[in-house]
Motif scaffolding. Structure first.
Motif, PDB file in Angstrom:
ATOM      1  N   ASP A 202       0.810  -1.219   0.000  1.00  0.00           N
ATOM      2  CA  ASP A 202       0.000   0.000   0.000  1.00  0.00           C
ATOM      3  C   ASP A 202       0.846   1.274   0.000  1.00  0.00           C
ATOM      4  O   ASP A 202       0.331   2.378   0.086  1.00  0.00           O
ATOM      5  N   GLY A 203       2.184   1.125  -0.085  1.00  0.00           N
ATOM      6  CA  GLY A 203       3.073   2.275  -0.158  1.00  0.00           C
ATOM      7  C   GLY A 203       3.563   2.788   1.180  1.00  0.00           C
ATOM      8  O   GLY A 203       4.390   3.693   1.237  1.00  0.00           O
ATOM      9  N   GLN A 204       3.074   2.222   2.275  1.00  0.00           N
ATOM     10  CA  GLN A 204       3.506   2.655   3.601  1.00  0.00           C
ATOM     11  C   GLN A 204       4.844   2.014   3.954  1.00  0.00           C
ATOM     12  O   GLN A 204       5.140   0.896   3.552  1.00  0.00           O
ATOM     13  N   ALA A 205       5.671   2.738   4.712  1.00  0.00           N
ATOM     14  CA  ALA A 205       6.941   2.176   5.190  1.00  0.00           C
ATOM     15  C   ALA A 205       6.638   1.020   6.145  1.00  0.00           C
ATOM     16  O   ALA A 205       5.603   0.991   6.798  1.00  0.00           O
ATOM     17  N   THR A 206       7.538   0.065   6.197  1.00  0.00           N
ATOM     18  CA  THR A 206       7.336  -1.098   7.053  1.00  0.00           C
ATOM     19  C   THR A 206       8.169  -1.012   8.317  1.00  0.00           C
ATOM     20  O   THR A 206       9.268  -0.479   8.300  1.00  0.00           O
ATOM     21  N   TRP A 207       7.660  -1.511   9.373  1.00  0.00           N
ATOM     22  CA  TRP A 207       8.379  -1.679  10.638  1.00  0.00           C
ATOM     23  C   TRP A 207       9.200  -0.448  11.025  1.00  0.00           C
ATOM     24  O   TRP A 207      10.389  -0.526  11.271  1.00  0.00           O
ATOM     25  N   GLU A 208       8.544   0.692  11.094  1.00  0.00           N
ATOM     26  CA  GLU A 208       9.280   1.925  11.388  1.00  0.00           C
ATOM     27  C   GLU A 208       9.635   2.076  12.862  1.00  0.00           C
ATOM     28  O   GLU A 208      10.468   2.900  13.213  1.00  0.00           O
ATOM     29  N   ASN A 209       9.035   1.272  13.732  1.00  0.00           N
ATOM     30  CA  ASN A 209       9.419   1.264  15.142  1.00  0.00           C
ATOM     31  C   ASN A 209      10.592   0.304  15.294  1.00  0.00           C
ATOM     32  O   ASN A 209      10.446  -0.909  15.136  1.00  0.00           O
ATOM     33  N   ILE A 210      11.765   0.849  15.592  1.00  0.00           N
ATOM     34  CA  ILE A 210      13.010   0.096  15.572  1.00  0.00           C
ATOM     35  C   ILE A 210      13.697   0.233  16.931  1.00  0.00           C
ATOM     36  O   ILE A 210      13.729   1.325  17.501  1.00  0.00           O
ATOM     37  N   TYR A 211      14.228  -0.877  17.432  1.00  0.00           N
ATOM     38  CA  TYR A 211      15.033  -0.771  18.650  1.00  0.00           C
ATOM     39  C   TYR A 211      16.404  -1.386  18.404  1.00  0.00           C
ATOM     40  O   TYR A 211      16.584  -2.247  17.561  1.00  0.00           O
ATOM     41  N   PHE A 212      17.368  -0.869  19.154  1.00  0.00           N
ATOM     42  CA  PHE A 212      18.753  -1.300  19.042  1.00  0.00           C
ATOM     43  C   PHE A 212      19.132  -2.017  20.332  1.00  0.00           C
ATOM     44  O   PHE A 212      18.615  -1.704  21.399  1.00  0.00           O
ATOM     45  N   ILE A 213      20.048  -2.969  20.198  1.00  0.00           N
ATOM     46  CA  ILE A 213      20.401  -3.813  21.346  1.00  0.00           C
ATOM     47  C   ILE A 213      21.904  -3.881  21.548  1.00  0.00           C
ATOM     48  O   ILE A 213      22.682  -3.553  20.658  1.00  0.00           O
ATOM     49  N   ASP A 214      22.289  -4.345  22.722  1.00  0.00           N
ATOM     50  CA  ASP A 214      23.674  -4.629  23.056  1.00  0.00           C
ATOM     51  C   ASP A 214      23.666  -5.853  23.975  1.00  0.00           C
ATOM     52  O   ASP A 214      22.613  -6.296  24.424  1.00  0.00           O
ATOM     53  N   ASN A 215      24.846  -6.387  24.244  1.00  0.00           N
ATOM     54  CA  ASN A 215      24.983  -7.555  25.123  1.00  0.00           C
ATOM     55  C   ASN A 215      24.156  -8.741  24.641  1.00  0.00           C
ATOM     56  O   ASN A 215      23.462  -9.383  25.425  1.00  0.00           O
ATOM     57  N   LEU A 216      24.236  -9.019  23.353  1.00  0.00           N
ATOM     58  CA  LEU A 216      23.525 -10.161  22.776  1.00  0.00           C
ATOM     59  C   LEU A 216      24.181 -11.451  23.250  1.00  0.00           C
ATOM     60  O   LEU A 216      25.390 -11.639  23.108  1.00  0.00           O
ATOM     61  N   ASN A 217      23.385 -12.328  23.845  1.00  0.00           N
ATOM     62  CA  ASN A 217      23.872 -13.606  24.358  1.00  0.00           C
ATOM     63  C   ASN A 217      22.995 -14.741  23.852  1.00  0.00           C
ATOM     64  O   ASN A 217      21.777 -14.600  23.755  1.00  0.00           O
TER      65      ASN A 217
END
Length: 104
Positions: free
Chosen positions: A43-58
């Motif tokens: 439909d032309g809308q941007a996807t998944w615009e709520n984004i989070y960043f992470i650290d300490n991936l285990n």
């Protein structure tokens, strides 16, 4: 999405198992970045615009059965989408992971 805050622990789920845990370091809502990363919906809308960043991936190994037991969920419950658990539920999950020696 609004409930997610910097410092929250997140678990990543696929194929009936949680494989990773990390800590949220930042979160943004950015349609241009979403379009760059994932394109646009039909439909032309941007996807998944709520984004989070992470650290300490285990790496962890927590199957859905154990997860359901930690939270008192029915045995046939399965994860379907992004969800922020209550503080109490998060404590139960974290305590269960500690008991399984998956986290320190």
């Amino acid at each position: 999405w609004e409930k997610l805050t910097v410092g929250d622990r997140v678990l990543f789920y696929a194929n009936k198992e949680f494989d990773y845990q990390a800590i949220v370091t930042h979160k943004i809502s950015n349609a241009k970045l979403a379009e760059f990363l994932w394109g646009k919906m039909e439909d032309g809308q941007a996807t998944w615009e709520n984004i989070y960043f992470i650290d300490n991936l285990n790496t962890i190994s927590l199957d859905i059965k154990a997860f359901n037991q930690f939270l008192g969920y029915k045995e046939n419950y399965f994860v379907q989408a992004f969800y922020v658990h209550s503080e109490r539920q998060s404590e139960l999950i974290w305590d269960g992971l500690k008991a399984m020696k998956q986290v320190g």
